[in-house]
Scaffold this active site. Structure first.
Site, PDB file in Angstrom:
ATOM      1  CG  HIS A  66       8.487   9.236  -3.690  1.00 53.49           C
ATOM      2  ND1 HIS A  66       7.754   9.683  -4.780  1.00 53.49           N
ATOM      3  CD2 HIS A  66       8.210   7.918  -3.561  1.00 53.49           C
ATOM      4  CE1 HIS A  66       7.075   8.662  -5.292  1.00 53.49           C
ATOM      5  NE2 HIS A  66       7.328   7.584  -4.569  1.00 53.49           N
ATOM      6  CG  HIS A  93       1.179  20.487   4.860  1.00 49.50           C
ATOM      7  ND1 HIS A  93       1.693  20.967   3.673  1.00 49.50           N
ATOM      8  CD2 HIS A  93       1.971  19.434   5.196  1.00 49.50           C
ATOM      9  CE1 HIS A  93       2.731  20.233   3.317  1.00 49.50           C
ATOM     10  NE2 HIS A  93       2.914  19.305   4.219  1.00 49.50           N
ATOM     11  CG  ASP A 112      16.059  15.532  -2.750  1.00 52.54           C
ATOM     12  OD1 ASP A 112      16.880  14.789  -3.332  1.00 52.54           O
ATOM     13  OD2 ASP A 112      15.924  16.738  -3.026  1.00 52.54           O
ATOM     14  CG  ASP A 157      -1.894  -1.139   1.259  1.00 51.50           C
ATOM     15  OD1 ASP A 157      -2.466  -1.442   0.196  1.00 51.50           O
ATOM     16  OD2 ASP A 157      -2.089  -1.733   2.337  1.00 51.50           O
ATOM     17  CG  HIS A 163       5.561  16.068   7.545  1.00 53.74           C
ATOM     18  ND1 HIS A 163       5.056  17.219   8.092  1.00 53.74           N
ATOM     19  CD2 HIS A 163       5.280  16.130   6.208  1.00 53.74           C
ATOM     20  CE1 HIS A 163       4.477  17.940   7.136  1.00 53.74           C
ATOM     21  NE2 HIS A 163       4.621  17.301   5.976  1.00 53.74           N
ATOM     22  CD  GLU A 164       6.864  14.068   3.422  1.00 53.17           C
ATOM     23  OE1 GLU A 164       5.835  13.893   2.725  1.00 53.17           O
ATOM     24  OE2 GLU A 164       7.360  15.187   3.617  1.00 53.17           O
ATOM     25  CG  ASP A 221       3.707   4.804  -3.509  1.00 53.32           C
ATOM     26  OD1 ASP A 221       3.113   4.006  -2.750  1.00 53.32           O
ATOM     27  OD2 ASP A 221       3.915   4.571  -4.708  1.00 53.32           O
ATOM     28  CG  HIS A 267       1.496  14.305   3.662  1.00 51.40           C
ATOM     29  ND1 HIS A 267       0.508  15.228   3.943  1.00 51.40           N
ATOM     30  CD2 HIS A 267       2.671  14.997   3.678  1.00 51.40           C
ATOM     31  CE1 HIS A 267       1.055  16.422   4.111  1.00 51.40           C
ATOM     32  NE2 HIS A 267       2.365  16.312   3.971  1.00 51.40           N
ATOM     33  CG  HIS A 309      11.356  10.735  -7.784  1.00 52.76           C
ATOM     34  ND1 HIS A 309      11.518  12.104  -7.704  1.00 52.76           N
ATOM     35  CD2 HIS A 309      10.285  10.437  -7.035  1.00 52.76           C
ATOM     36  CE1 HIS A 309      10.586  12.607  -6.917  1.00 52.76           C
ATOM     37  NE2 HIS A 309       9.813  11.616  -6.500  1.00 52.76           N
TER      38      HIS A 309
END
Length: 264
Positions: free
Chosen positions: A192, A225, A194, A154, A215-216, A190, A219, A164
């Site tokens: 991602h 946010h 850097d 998932d 944090h990510e 997903d 999401h 990318h």
């Protein structure tokens, strides 16, 4: 001959004169105004076709409102300062195509897989920190996470540089640190990161991966946010205690609004 020279001089005139910047530029330099325009288009976009909703003045006002600043619609040193801070790549205000109304996972068990790693940390450290970040969220809601070693999960997690495979290429060191997509098929869920950043587990100088991952992955669970500077879901990196941080009341209320409370 005189006519030819006059024409040449007139034709060259527009390119040699700098057009005045609009009122919204607030007296800032042209490079600052151009950087501000790029920032506003990335993080305060609209699907509306009306010129008013898409105007830079309107976007400036939205940003000022989000960060609790006086609403002027004019660029200021304080706004420039915020724009230059490292942050998440997910927009603050947007009709985001992968963020439908209140998206969330419907299964009680959500799978995840780490498909690529950073050279800055051992794979063991990345695995441990991702698990810790997910546990921060799962202890507040009736949701469990299962790690997959292969196949499609998932939530697919990885590090990458530049372009990318999604519509949001990374921009090198600083500025955008990472981004993630709300629950859904394909890219949905997903996260991602850097690889041009310097990632750390908190023992050295760099971007605290646990903080960024928490944090990510917020999401990835459907969180947007937060305007609360103390919240993990605040878009600008490093506002709180990065060594001993935890979810704020705002984060907890937000995630529980999506999934309900966990029965401890």
């Amino acid at each position: 001959m005189q006519l030819t020279l006059l024409c040449a001089a007139v034709c060259l005139l527009p390119s040699s004169l700098a057009l005045p910047l609009p009122r919204e530029a607030g007296g800032m330099s042209k490079p600052q105004w151009e950087q501000a325009q790029d920032y506003l288009k990335r993080f305060y976009s609209y699907d509306s076709q009306t010129k008013i909703a898409n105007s830079l003045e309107a976007k400036l006002k939205e940003m000022e409102k989000f960060f609790g600043l006086p609403i002027t619609g004019v660029l200021s040193p304080r706004i420039i300062e915020i724009m230059q801070k490292p942050r998440c790549g997910v927009p603050d205000i947007a009709e985001y195509s992968l963020f439908p109304e209140n998206p969330k996972w419907t299964s009680k068990i959500v799978t995840y897989r780490i498909v690529s790693y950073t050279r800055d940390l051992s794979s063991f450290a990345v695995n441990r920190l991702v698990e810790k970040a997910l546990n921060m969220w799962s202890k507040e809601i009736p949701l469990r996470f299962k790690k997959l070693r292969w196949g499609i999960a998932d939530i697919m997690i990885g590090f990458a540089r530049g372009a990318h495979g999604d519509p949001y290429p990374f921009d090198g060191p600083g500025n955008t640190l990472a981004h993630a997509f709300a629950p859904g098929p394909g890219l949905g869920g997903d996260a991602h990161f850097d690889e041009d950043e310097r990632w750390t587990d908190g023992s050295s100088i760099g971007i605290n991966f646990l903080y960024a991952a928490t944090h990510e992955l917020g999401h990835s669970l459907g969180m947007g946010h937060s305007t609360d500077p103390n919240a993990v879901m605040y878009p600008v990196y490093g506002s709180g205690d990065l060594q001993n941080f935890k979810l704020s009341r705002d984060d907890i209320e937000g995630i529980q609004k999506l999934y309900g409370k966990r029965n401890h």
